[in-house]
Design a protein around this motif. Structure first.
Motif, mmCIF file in Angstrom:
data_model
loop_
_atom_site.group_PDB
_atom_site.id
_atom_site.type_symbol
_atom_site.label_atom_id
_atom_site.label_comp_id
_atom_site.label_asym_id
_atom_site.label_seq_id
_atom_site.Cartn_x
_atom_site.Cartn_y
_atom_site.Cartn_z
ATOM 1 N N LYS A 99 0.842 -1.194 0.000
ATOM 2 C CA LYS A 99 0.000 0.000 0.000
ATOM 3 C C LYS A 99 0.881 1.250 0.000
ATOM 4 O O LYS A 99 1.750 1.398 0.855
ATOM 5 C CB LYS A 99 -0.914 0.012 1.229
ATOM 6 N N THR A 100 0.639 2.138 -0.955
ATOM 7 C CA THR A 100 1.409 3.370 -1.023
ATOM 8 C C THR A 100 1.000 4.297 0.113
ATOM 9 O O THR A 100 -0.180 4.590 0.291
ATOM 10 C CB THR A 100 1.188 4.068 -2.381
ATOM 11 N N TRP A 101 1.989 4.758 0.859
ATOM 12 C CA TRP A 101 1.755 5.705 1.940
ATOM 13 C C TRP A 101 1.837 7.137 1.413
ATOM 14 O O TRP A 101 0.989 7.970 1.697
ATOM 15 C CB TRP A 101 2.770 5.473 3.053
ATOM 16 N N ILE A 102 2.886 7.420 0.617
ATOM 17 C CA ILE A 102 3.098 8.772 0.109
ATOM 18 C C ILE A 102 3.905 8.712 -1.181
ATOM 19 O O ILE A 102 4.729 7.812 -1.365
ATOM 20 C CB ILE A 102 3.816 9.653 1.166
ATOM 21 N N ILE A 103 3.632 9.659 -2.063
ATOM 22 C CA ILE A 103 4.424 9.843 -3.284
ATOM 23 C C ILE A 103 4.934 11.279 -3.251
ATOM 24 O O ILE A 103 4.150 12.216 -3.057
ATOM 25 C CB ILE A 103 3.600 9.613 -4.559
ATOM 26 N N ILE A 104 6.229 11.438 -3.438
ATOM 27 C CA ILE A 104 6.856 12.757 -3.520
ATOM 28 C C ILE A 104 7.420 12.891 -4.928
ATOM 29 O O ILE A 104 8.178 12.028 -5.370
ATOM 30 C CB ILE A 104 7.992 12.913 -2.487
ATOM 31 N N ARG A 105 7.036 13.967 -5.623
ATOM 32 C CA ARG A 105 7.564 14.223 -6.962
ATOM 33 C C ARG A 105 8.228 15.590 -7.010
ATOM 34 O O ARG A 105 7.631 16.576 -6.581
ATOM 35 C CB ARG A 105 6.437 14.233 -7.999
ATOM 36 N N ALA A 106 9.438 15.625 -7.541
ATOM 37 C CA ALA A 106 10.109 16.886 -7.858
ATOM 38 C C ALA A 106 9.830 17.139 -9.331
ATOM 39 O O ALA A 106 10.075 16.268 -10.168
ATOM 40 C CB ALA A 106 11.608 16.766 -7.621
ATOM 41 N N LEU A 107 9.298 18.315 -9.637
ATOM 42 C CA LEU A 107 8.898 18.600 -11.011
ATOM 43 C C LEU A 107 9.597 19.853 -11.527
ATOM 44 O O LEU A 107 9.267 20.980 -11.132
ATOM 45 C CB LEU A 107 7.379 18.738 -11.099
ATOM 46 N N ASP A 108 10.582 19.635 -12.383
ATOM 47 C CA ASP A 108 11.288 20.678 -13.101
ATOM 48 C C ASP A 108 11.963 21.694 -12.178
ATOM 49 O O ASP A 108 12.180 22.826 -12.567
ATOM 50 C CB ASP A 108 10.311 21.377 -14.056
ATOM 51 N N GLY A 109 12.244 21.308 -10.935
ATOM 52 C CA GLY A 109 12.841 22.245 -9.996
ATOM 53 C C GLY A 109 11.908 23.397 -9.648
ATOM 54 O O GLY A 109 12.320 24.362 -9.021
ATOM 55 N N THR A 110 10.634 23.282 -10.056
ATOM 56 C CA THR A 110 9.659 24.354 -9.874
ATOM 57 C C THR A 110 8.813 24.155 -8.623
ATOM 58 O O THR A 110 8.476 25.103 -7.932
ATOM 59 C CB THR A 110 8.726 24.433 -11.100
ATOM 60 N N PHE A 111 8.456 22.907 -8.336
ATOM 61 C CA PHE A 111 7.656 22.620 -7.157
ATOM 62 C C PHE A 111 7.791 21.154 -6.793
ATOM 63 O O PHE A 111 8.272 20.344 -7.576
ATOM 64 C CB PHE A 111 6.176 22.990 -7.353
ATOM 65 N N TYR A 112 7.362 20.844 -5.566
ATOM 66 C CA TYR A 112 7.256 19.465 -5.112
ATOM 67 C C TYR A 112 5.784 19.135 -4.998
ATOM 68 O O TYR A 112 4.988 19.948 -4.539
ATOM 69 C CB TYR A 112 7.922 19.261 -3.746
ATOM 70 N N GLU A 113 5.451 17.935 -5.425
ATOM 71 C CA GLU A 113 4.080 17.454 -5.341
ATOM 72 C C GLU A 113 4.048 16.290 -4.357
ATOM 73 O O GLU A 113 4.905 15.412 -4.406
ATOM 74 C CB GLU A 113 3.617 16.999 -6.717
ATOM 75 N N ILE A 114 3.067 16.315 -3.477
ATOM 76 C CA ILE A 114 2.903 15.285 -2.462
ATOM 77 C C ILE A 114 1.531 14.655 -2.648
ATOM 78 O O ILE A 114 0.518 15.367 -2.662
ATOM 79 C CB ILE A 114 2.968 15.881 -1.037
ATOM 80 N N ASP A 115 1.483 13.341 -2.786
ATOM 81 C CA ASP A 115 0.216 12.596 -2.853
ATOM 82 C C ASP A 115 0.164 11.660 -1.652
ATOM 83 O O ASP A 115 1.059 10.830 -1.482
ATOM 84 C CB ASP A 115 0.129 11.729 -4.117
ATOM 85 N N THR A 116 -0.881 11.800 -0.844
ATOM 86 C CA THR A 116 -1.057 10.920 0.306
ATOM 87 C C THR A 116 -2.475 11.048 0.845
ATOM 88 O O THR A 116 -3.128 12.065 0.627
ATOM 89 C CB THR A 116 -0.039 11.228 1.438
ATOM 90 N N ASP A 117 -2.901 10.026 1.550
ATOM 91 C CA ASP A 117 -4.171 10.075 2.270
ATOM 92 C C ASP A 117 -3.938 10.339 3.758
ATOM 93 O O ASP A 117 -4.891 10.414 4.529
ATOM 94 C CB ASP A 117 -4.930 8.745 2.118
ATOM 95 N N ASP A 118 -2.701 10.473 4.155
ATOM 96 C CA ASP A 118 -2.327 10.654 5.557
ATOM 97 C C ASP A 118 -2.605 12.105 5.965
ATOM 98 O O ASP A 118 -1.838 13.016 5.639
ATOM 99 C CB ASP A 118 -0.849 10.291 5.726
ATOM 100 N N GLU A 119 -3.681 12.315 6.699
ATOM 101 C CA GLU A 119 -4.096 13.660 7.111
ATOM 102 C C GLU A 119 -3.035 14.347 7.969
ATOM 103 O O GLU A 119 -2.857 15.563 7.877
ATOM 104 C CB GLU A 119 -5.425 13.605 7.869
ATOM 105 N N THR A 120 -2.332 13.583 8.784
ATOM 106 C CA THR A 120 -1.284 14.166 9.618
ATOM 107 C C THR A 120 -0.202 14.797 8.747
ATOM 108 O O THR A 120 0.260 15.911 9.014
ATOM 109 C CB THR A 120 -0.665 13.088 10.543
ATOM 110 N N ILE A 121 0.177 14.105 7.686
ATOM 111 C CA ILE A 121 1.210 14.612 6.773
ATOM 112 C C ILE A 121 0.691 15.825 6.010
ATOM 113 O O ILE A 121 1.391 16.834 5.880
ATOM 114 C CB ILE A 121 1.666 13.504 5.793
#
Length: 149
Positions: A99-121
């Motif tokens: 089960k995926t907990w979190i996905i962190i993506r660095a995109l073009d040095g412009t921003f970071y994208e975070i995908d998660t269902d973890d409300e605490t995070i």
């Protein structure tokens, strides 16, 4: 999953990097199992991973094989990396490896994208960074820029 994008700037550059996010998410980020991979393009067979510094070079090599590593190993490499420009980091908790907990993506040095269902995070990210935007959907591909289009 909820999607947040972090655009915080410091002196016209992104104010955070992978190491900062891993520290913010500790201790869970250190206990997690991670997959390091490239960011896919909207065009077939185009994908990117780019990072600078000694750790960045090692991360680039790992991304080509969708390598798996521990959270502590990823943190050590991130600490030895100047900047992650492109890259995807997918984590699962030790007790839930499928089960995926979190996905962190660095995109073009412009921003970071975070995908998660973890409300605490999600709350921790929103409380820590100033320019946090909700994404309608995660970036799953990146369109190639061609001059004249």
């Amino acid at each position: 999953m909820a999607t947040l994008r972090i655009y915080d700037l410091k002196e016209h550059a992104l104010a955070l990097d992978l190491k900062d996010l891993l520290r913010l998410l500790a201790p869970r980020s250190l206990e997690a199992n991670w997959i390091v991979s490239t960011v896919k393009s909207s065009e077939p067979e185009h994908e990117w991973f780019e990072a600078t510094g000694e750790g960045g070079e090692q991360l680039e090599d790992l991304a080509q094989d969708n390598a798996r590593l521990s959270g502590s190993d990823l943190a050590a490499l991130a600490d030895n990396t100047r900047q992650v420009i492109w890259g995807e980091f997918v984590a699962s908790a030790p007790k839930q490896p499928d089960k995926t907990w979190i996905i962190i993506r660095a995109l073009d040095g412009t921003f970071y994208e975070i995908d998660t269902d973890d409300e605490t995070i999600l709350n921790k990210i929103s409380a820590t960074y100033k320019d946090v935007r909700t994404g309608e959907a995660p970036v799953t591909s990146w369109r190639l820029y061609r001059p004249g289009e």
